[in-house]
Write an enzyme that holds these catalytic residues in place. Structure first.
Site, PDB file in Angstrom:
ATOM      1  CG  ASP A  42      71.876  54.391  46.976  1.00  0.00           C
ATOM      2  OD1 ASP A  42      72.198  53.449  46.221  1.00  0.00           O
ATOM      3  OD2 ASP A  42      70.702  54.616  47.335  1.00  0.00           O
ATOM      4  CD  GLU A  43      74.782  53.681  43.033  1.00  0.00           C
ATOM      5  OE1 GLU A  43      75.867  53.217  42.702  1.00  0.00           O
ATOM      6  OE2 GLU A  43      73.716  53.054  42.971  1.00  0.00           O
TER       7      GLU A  43
HETATM    8  N1  IFG Z   1      75.799  50.320  44.585  1.00  0.00           N
HETATM    9  C1  IFG Z   1      74.360  50.582  44.777  1.00  0.00           C
HETATM   10  C2  IFG Z   1      73.488  49.364  45.017  1.00  0.00           C
HETATM   11  C3  IFG Z   1      73.939  48.134  44.240  1.00  0.00           C
HETATM   12  C4  IFG Z   1      75.429  47.890  44.497  1.00  0.00           C
HETATM   13  C5  IFG Z   1      75.878  46.571  43.883  1.00  0.00           C
HETATM   14  C6  IFG Z   1      74.876  51.176  47.121  1.00  0.00           C
HETATM   15  C7  IFG Z   1      74.571  52.020  48.317  1.00  0.00           C
HETATM   16  C8  IFG Z   1      76.202  49.061  43.939  1.00  0.00           C
HETATM   17  N2  IFG Z   1      74.210  51.469  45.960  1.00  0.00           N
HETATM   18  O1  IFG Z   1      75.677  50.263  47.199  1.00  0.00           O
HETATM   19  O2  IFG Z   1      72.139  49.669  44.648  1.00  0.00           O
HETATM   20  O3  IFG Z   1      73.674  48.268  42.860  1.00  0.00           O
HETATM   21  O4  IFG Z   1      77.138  46.179  44.411  1.00  0.00           O
END
Ligand code: IFG
Length: 403
Positions: free
Chosen positions: A218-219
């Site tokens: 992710d991200e």
């Molecule tokens: N998105 C990030 C997480 C976390 C989350 C907090 C995902 C897959 C926001 N990635 O959710 O690491 O920071 O709500």
């Protein structure tokens, strides 16, 4: 594999099942028909025959032990309370920018250095391999399968701080105790990155009876798109070489997936791409199942980027409606992630998790037909006394007529 028949009659109470898990789940149902604490008083139970089988095989929760670390003694009560509601998967988010939480013997600085702090600068911590195995065994006794996640190529600052040679510029990163995301990336075109991945996934696979390894994905905002696709496909091969199936957050569906790989839907429509590739999905919509979302504007803990999620919103949704092309065949099930940027204690975990996980457990187990908030909230009301009896620090949501 998890179904049972519970017959309650004057002469006997019987539980029949094909597999031990079914007996366990029949027992959980029977326990919900009697008071939560032992009593010498006679107990009256209405005669009934309950024939029950789960809709989805994956009924899970994720605990982020990277932003804040939670020791084994704090995870065990969570396992006990999840099992009461027939949750059968606990996904542990074991690495992120702020912490590396699992001992890797061939890269020992990952835990020793990478696990030495956490969000806010606290002491952090990590599971020795023996402690991880203790959690795996404890969960398995209650038919909960532990799923480990090592998040790559983004969310890797703790690893990049532990080994200079993992960084493209051969310079170790500083440890990070903030809550930003998207700033870190493994060095995609260095051979050492794949030795690192092979060693880590190899050691983790050897410790994990589950046929899955979650590799995050992710991200990855600091990883070039083509480099991201290349890494995901190589990691998928490494996971397969170690006899496991790859799970990843849904962004992985931009890469070529094996049909055995699984995409976890959280906030985009990449999971639909996974389905089109013949892969299967786990449904964790951030707008419905993210347990770190505040219940309401007054909730002190948690975040609100995906919106406020009260008990009704966490219950009134249908997994196959969240991803285009999703069906009961290509959806493995549901999972509720608890990210812990703002969560520091077991009380905090319980406050954000209960009662919303109870509704999500029902979405995972029961047919959608007749799902109604008014009907559910009456049933949920009876669980307040049970949660109190089990010393669960749950949120007594005002919308529920708690008994
Ligand atoms: N998105 C990030 C997480 C976390 C989350 C907090 C995902 C897959 C926001 N990635 O959710 O690491 O920071 O709500």
């Amino acid at each position: 594999a998890e179904g049972y028949v519970l017959t309650i009659a004057p002469e006997a109470i019987c539980i029949h099942a094909n597999r031990p898990a079914g007996i366990f789940y029949g027992a959980q149902t029977l326990l919900q028909l009697v008071p939560p604490t032992p009593t010498r008083e006679p107990i009256a139970i209405r005669a009934a025959t309950i024939r029950d089988v789960p809709r989805f095989e994956w009924r899970g929760m994720m605990l982020d032990v990277a932003r804040h670390f939670f020791k084994v003694a704090d995870v065990k009560p969570l396992i006990d309370n999840l099992a009461r509601y027939k949750i059968n998967r606990l996904h542990l988010h074991l690495s992120d920018d702020q912490g590396w939480r699992i001992e890797i013997k061939s890269w020992e600085r990952l835990a020793k250095h990478g696990g030495s702090t956490e969000v806010g600068g606290g002491a952090g911590g990590y599971y020795s391999q023996a402690e991880y195995s203790e959690l795996v065994a404890y969960a398995a006794q209650q038919y909960i399968t532990i799923i480990p996640e090592i998040d790559v190529p983004g969310h890797t600052n703790a690893a990049l701080a532990s080994y200079a040679e993992l960084n493209a510029d051969e310079t170790a990163r500083d440890l990070y105790t903030g809550t930003e995301v998207g700033f870190s990336s493994l060095s995609i075109h260095q051979a050492i990155t794949y030795k690192f991945l092979d060693d880590v996934i190899g050691e983790l696979a050897a410790l994990t009876p589950a046929p899955y390894i979650h590799i995050g994905g992710d991200e990855a905002r600091s990883t070039a798109h083509d480099a991201y696709l290349y890494l995901i496909e190589r990691v998928q091969e490494i996971v397969r070489a170690h006899g496991k199936r790859m799970i990843g957050w849904e962004e992985i569906a931009q890469a070529k997936l094996l049909p055995t790989s699984i995409a976890q839907h959280w906030c985009a429509d990449f999971a639909a791409q996974a389905i089109r590739q013949g892969a299967r999905v786990i449904v964790s919509p951030s707008t419905r199942a993210y347990l770190d979302m505040k219940y309401d504007a007054a909730t002190k803990l948690g975040l609100d980027w995906a919106g406020l999620i009260d008990v009704e919103k966490a219950y009134m949704w249908e997994p196959t409606a969240e991803v285009q092309g999703a069906t009961d065949e290509n959806v493995l099930g549901v999972e509720a992630p608890l990210w812990t940027e703002t969560i520091e204690t077991l009380d905090d975990i319980e406050y954000m998790t209960f009662p919303r996980i109870i509704g999500i457990a029902e979405i995972g187990w029961s047919p959608q037909v007749n799902r109604s908030w008014d009907e559910y909230r009456q049933r949920l009301a009876a669980h307040g006394a049970r949660l109190k009896a089990f010393d669960v620090n749950f949120f007594a949501a005002p919308q529920v007529p708690w008994e």
